[in-house]
Design an enzyme around this catalytic site. Structure first.
Site, PDB file in Angstrom:
ATOM      1  N   SER A 178       0.823  -1.207   0.000  1.00  0.00           N
ATOM      2  CA  SER A 178       0.000   0.000   0.000  1.00  0.00           C
ATOM      3  C   SER A 178       0.861   1.262   0.000  1.00  0.00           C
ATOM      4  CB  SER A 178      -0.948  -0.011   1.204  1.00  0.00           C
ATOM      5  OG  SER A 178      -0.232  -0.328   2.377  1.00  0.00           O
ATOM      6  N   TYR A 212      22.572  13.434 -29.959  1.00  0.00           N
ATOM      7  CA  TYR A 212      22.988  14.320 -31.037  1.00  0.00           C
ATOM      8  C   TYR A 212      24.454  14.655 -30.934  1.00  0.00           C
ATOM      9  CZ  TYR A 212      21.804  17.977 -27.563  1.00  0.00           C
ATOM     10  OH  TYR A 212      21.693  18.739 -26.431  1.00  0.00           O
ATOM     11  N   MET A 213      25.022  14.939 -32.109  1.00  0.00           N
ATOM     12  CA  MET A 213      26.432  15.296 -32.176  1.00  0.00           C
ATOM     13  C   MET A 213      26.519  16.714 -32.653  1.00  0.00           C
ATOM     14  SD  MET A 213      28.146  12.245 -34.155  1.00  0.00           S
ATOM     15  CE  MET A 213      28.812  10.843 -33.347  1.00  0.00           C
ATOM     16  N   LEU A 231      19.613  12.306 -33.666  1.00  0.00           N
ATOM     17  CA  LEU A 231      18.755  11.129 -33.610  1.00  0.00           C
ATOM     18  C   LEU A 231      17.797  11.316 -32.433  1.00  0.00           C
ATOM     19  CD1 LEU A 231      17.893   8.278 -34.398  1.00  0.00           C
ATOM     20  CD2 LEU A 231      19.792   7.391 -33.090  1.00  0.00           C
ATOM     21  N   HIS A 270      22.540   6.396  -9.272  1.00  0.00           N
ATOM     22  CA  HIS A 270      22.127   6.567 -10.670  1.00  0.00           C
ATOM     23  C   HIS A 270      23.259   7.105 -11.566  1.00  0.00           C
ATOM     24  CE1 HIS A 270      18.315   5.693  -8.991  1.00  0.00           C
ATOM     25  NE2 HIS A 270      17.909   6.911  -8.715  1.00  0.00           N
TER      26      HIS A 270
HETATM   27  C1  BG6 Z   1      14.823   8.376  -7.311  1.00  0.00           C
HETATM   28  C2  BG6 Z   1      15.128   9.464  -6.324  1.00  0.00           C
HETATM   29  O1  BG6 Z   1      15.714   7.313  -7.134  1.00  0.00           O
HETATM   30  O2  BG6 Z   1      14.935   8.890  -8.619  1.00  0.00           O
HETATM   31  C3  BG6 Z   1      14.220  10.662  -6.536  1.00  0.00           C
HETATM   32  O3  BG6 Z   1      14.958   8.966  -5.004  1.00  0.00           O
HETATM   33  C4  BG6 Z   1      14.244  11.111  -7.978  1.00  0.00           C
HETATM   34  O4  BG6 Z   1      14.612  11.732  -5.692  1.00  0.00           O
HETATM   35  C5  BG6 Z   1      14.046   9.939  -8.919  1.00  0.00           C
HETATM   36  O5  BG6 Z   1      13.217  12.057  -8.153  1.00  0.00           O
HETATM   37  C6  BG6 Z   1      14.270  10.367 -10.357  1.00  0.00           C
HETATM   38  O6  BG6 Z   1      13.921   9.337 -11.227  1.00  0.00           O
HETATM   39  P1  BG6 Z   1      13.553   9.662 -12.725  1.00  0.00           P
HETATM   40  O7  BG6 Z   1      13.374   8.326 -13.352  1.00  0.00           O
HETATM   41  O8  BG6 Z   1      12.299  10.485 -12.688  1.00  0.00           O
HETATM   42  O9  BG6 Z   1      14.697  10.438 -13.278  1.00  0.00           O
END
Ligand code: BG6
Length: 488
Positions: free
Chosen positions: A14, A374-375, A395, A246
Site C-alpha cells: 500500500s 545528437y552530435m 537522432l 544513478h
Molecule cells: C529516485 C530518487 O531514485 O529517482 C528521486 O529517489 C528522484 O529523488 C528519482 O526524483 C528520479 O527518477 P527519474 O526516473 O524520474 O529520473
C-alpha cells in the site's frame, strides 16, 4: 523451471513505490502478454488490515492511464490477492506462504513449478527481518523446482559500513544470484543503449579515450523540490539519492572497457574495475548547494546541512581516462528537468578555419525527457561565403521511432528479474566500491564540515558550480545550438 506457476509478492503493497511504480509496471507487462493469467498470481502484503478489493481500489487509479482500458485494468486487478501481516513475525508470512502454495497446487495440477519473486517495496530498515521471514516461511517448494528471488531498492545503507552490514545480513540468507538490487536508471532506454553505442560502432572505438575526449558530464536536474519527501531526503541528500547510484552507474557504462561477452558477470566485472579506479574526491572539486526554502518543509530540521545540489568531479586513474574529468552534477528545484550525458571533445589542432570559438565537438545522450542523441559538429555555413557554423547530427527517438513506445524502466527490470537476467542490477562488490568513493565526503558533510551554498529555486544552482565546470575544462557555447534553452 522458466514456465509454470509464478507468484509475484509485493511487500509494502500500500506504499508509494508499490502504487506508483511496481503495480503499474506489472500491469504493463501483463498488457503486453509477459504475465499470463494462467501462470501468474500477484500477492500484496502489508500491515494494514484491508480486503483484496480495498487494495485493488487503491491501485486502480494509478493503472488507468494513457491507453489502458478499464476492462484490462479490472482483469489485471483480479490477479491480485492481499495478505496482511507484520514484517517481523512469522504469523503473517506463514499465511502468505499458505496462499502462495494454494495457488501453486491449483496450477500444478497441470504443470509443476514454484517460482516466487519477492519485491520489497519497503524501507531498507526492515530488509533484514523481512528476508529472514521469507527464508523461514516462504521459500519455493523445492519438489516443484523453480526459484525464490528477492528484489530490493536503494537506499542500500548510508555509507560504506552500514551498506556492508546490510549486505552481510541479507547475504547470510540469500545467495547473490537470488538478489536483485534495482537501480532504475539501468532500465532507461538510452542507458541500455550505451554498450551498443560504444562497442558496436566503429565511429566511437578510436575516439573514446583521453586523447580525444576533454571532459564528460553526467547531469541530473529536476525542476521541483523535495515536496512531501523532505523527511526521507534530509537523511540522505542528493549525493546518496542520485549521484552515488544513478549517475555513478551511468559513469560506469560510459567509462568501462569492453566486456569479454554480454554475460551479466562479464559486464559487471568491468563496471567494478572502473569504480575501483576512481581516485579520492578532492574538496576543491566539489560544490554543494541547498535551495532556499528547503528548510521550510516541516519534516526538515531548521538547521539542516543536507545538500539538494552537488557537482562532484571524479577522476578515473587508468590508461584510457587519466586526466579526463567526469563531472557528476545533480540538483533538485532547478530550472529544468533533464538527465543527460555530455561528452566534449578536444579542440581540433591547427585550426585553419579559426572556428575555435564556435564550439567544440560534443556528443550528447539525453536520457530524458524526449530521448535523443545528437552530435554537435562544425560545418560550412551553407551559401556563397566560406564560413563555418556549428550544427547537429540528430537522432531524436520521438521522430525516428514514432511507432515505438519506450518501456518504463521498472517494466524492463521486473521482466529481467523474472527471466533471471542480472545484467542490469547492482552486484554486491559494485555497491561496495560505489560507497567507497563517496563515504569520506559524505561523512564530512554529515559532520557539518562541508556546507552547501544557498541557491534560488528555479535557478541553475550555485554559480560556483559553473565555475568548477569551467575549471574542469568544460567550454560552453550557446550560439544557435540545441542546448540553449535553460542551460545544461
Ligand atoms: C529516485 C530518487 O531514485 O529517482 C528521486 O529517489 C528522484 O529523488 C528519482 O526524483 C528520479 O527518477 P527519474 O526516473 O524520474 O529520473
Amino acid at each position: 523451471s522458466e514456465t509454470g506457476c509464478l507468484s509475484i509478492v509485493v511487500l509494502g503493497a500500500s506504499g508509494d513505490l508499490a502504487k506508483k511504480k511496481t503495480f503499474p509496471a506489472l500491469f504493463n507487462l501483463y498488457r503486453q502478454g509477459f504475465l499470463q493469467s494462467n501462470e501468474v498470481h500477484i500477492f500484496g502484503y502489508a500491515r494494514t488490515k484491508i480486503s483484496d478489493d480495498d487494495l485493488r481500489n487503491r491501485i486502480r487509479s494509478y493503472l488507468e492511464k494513457g491507453s489502458a482500458k478499464s476492462e484490462e485494468v479490472s482483469e489485471f486487478l483480479q490477479l491480485i490477492k492481499y495478505v496482511s501481516g507484520s514484517y517481523d513475525t512469522e504469523e503473517g508470512f506463514r499465511m502468505l506462504d499458505k496462499e502462495i502454495s494454494l495457488h501453486e497446487e491449483f496450477r500444478n495440477s497441470t504443470e509443476g513449478s514454484s517460482r516466487r519473486l519477492f519485491y520489497l517495496a519497503l524501507p531498507p530498515s526492515v530488509y533484514p527481518v523481512v528476508c529472514r521471514m521469507i527464508k523461514l516461511c516462504c521459500m519455493n517448494k523445492s519438489h516443484l523446482g523453480g526459484w525464490t528471488r528477492i528484489v530490493v531498492e536503494k537506499p542500500f545503507g548510508k555509507d560504506l559500513d552500514s551498506a556492508e552490514k546490510l549486505s552481510n545480513q541479507i547475504g547470510e540468507l540469500f545467495e547473490e544470484p537470488q538478489l536483485y538490487r534495482i537501480d532504475h536508471y539501468l532500465g532507461k532506454e538510452l542507458v541500455q543503449n550505451l554498450l551498443v553505442l560504444r562497442f558496436a560502432n566503429r565511429f566511437f572505438l578510436p575516439l573514446w579515450n583521453r586523447d580525444n575526449i576533454d571532459n564528460v558530464q553526467i547531469v541530473f536536474r529536476e525542476d521541483f523540490g523535495t515536496e512531501g519527501r523532505g523527511g526521507y531526503f534530509d537523511e540522505y541528500g542528493i549525493i546518496r539519492d542520485i549521484i552515488q547510484n544513478h549517475l555513478l552507474q551511468v559513469l560506469c557504462l560510459v567509462a568501462m572497457e569492453k566486456p569479454v561477452s554480454l554475460k551479466p558477470e562479464h559486464i559487471r566485472d568491468e563496471k567494478v574495475k572502473v569504480l575501483q579506479s576512481v581516485m579520492p574526491i578532492k574538496d576543491e572539486e566539489v560544490v554543494l548547494g541547498q535551495y532556499n526554502g528547503y528548510r521550510d518543509d516541516p519534516t526538515v530540521p531548521d538547521h539542516s546541512n543536507t545538500p539538494t545540489f552537488a557537482t562532484v568531479v571524479l577522476r578515473i586513474h587508468n590508461e584510457r581516462w587519466e586526466g579526463v574529468p567526469f563531472i557528476l552534477k545533480a540538483g533538485k528545484a532547478l530550472n529544468s528537468r533533464k538527465a543527460e550525458i555530455r561528452i566534449q571533445f578536444k579542440d581540433v589542432p591547427g585550426d585553419i578555419f579559426r572556428c575555435k570559438n564556435q564550439g567544440r565537438n560534443e556528443f550528447v545522450i539525453r536520457l530524458q525527457p524526449s530521448e535523443a542523441m545528437y552530435m554537435k559538429l562544425t560545418v560550412k555555413q551553407p551559401g556563397l561565403e566560406m564560413s563555418t557554423v556549428q550544427s547537429e547530427l540528430d537522432l531524436s527517438y520521438g521522430q525516428r521511432y514514432q511507432q515505438v513506445t519506450i518501456p518504463e524502466a521498472y517494466e524492463r527490470l521486473i521482466l529481467d528479474t523474472i527471466r533471471g537476467d542480472q545484467q542490469h542490477f547492482v552486484r554486491r562488490d559494485e555497491l561496495r566500491a560505489a560507497w567507497e568513493i563517496f563515504t569520506p565526503l559524505l561523512h564530512r558533510i554529515d559532520d557539518g564540515e562541508f556546507k552547501p551554498l544557498p541557491y534560488q529555486p528555479g535557478s541553475r544552482g550555485p554559480a560556483e558550480a559553473d565555475e568548477l565546470l569551467e575549471r574542469a575544462g568544460y567550454m560552453k557555447y550557446t550560439s544557435g545550438s540545441y542546448d540553449t534553452e535553460e542551460g545544461f
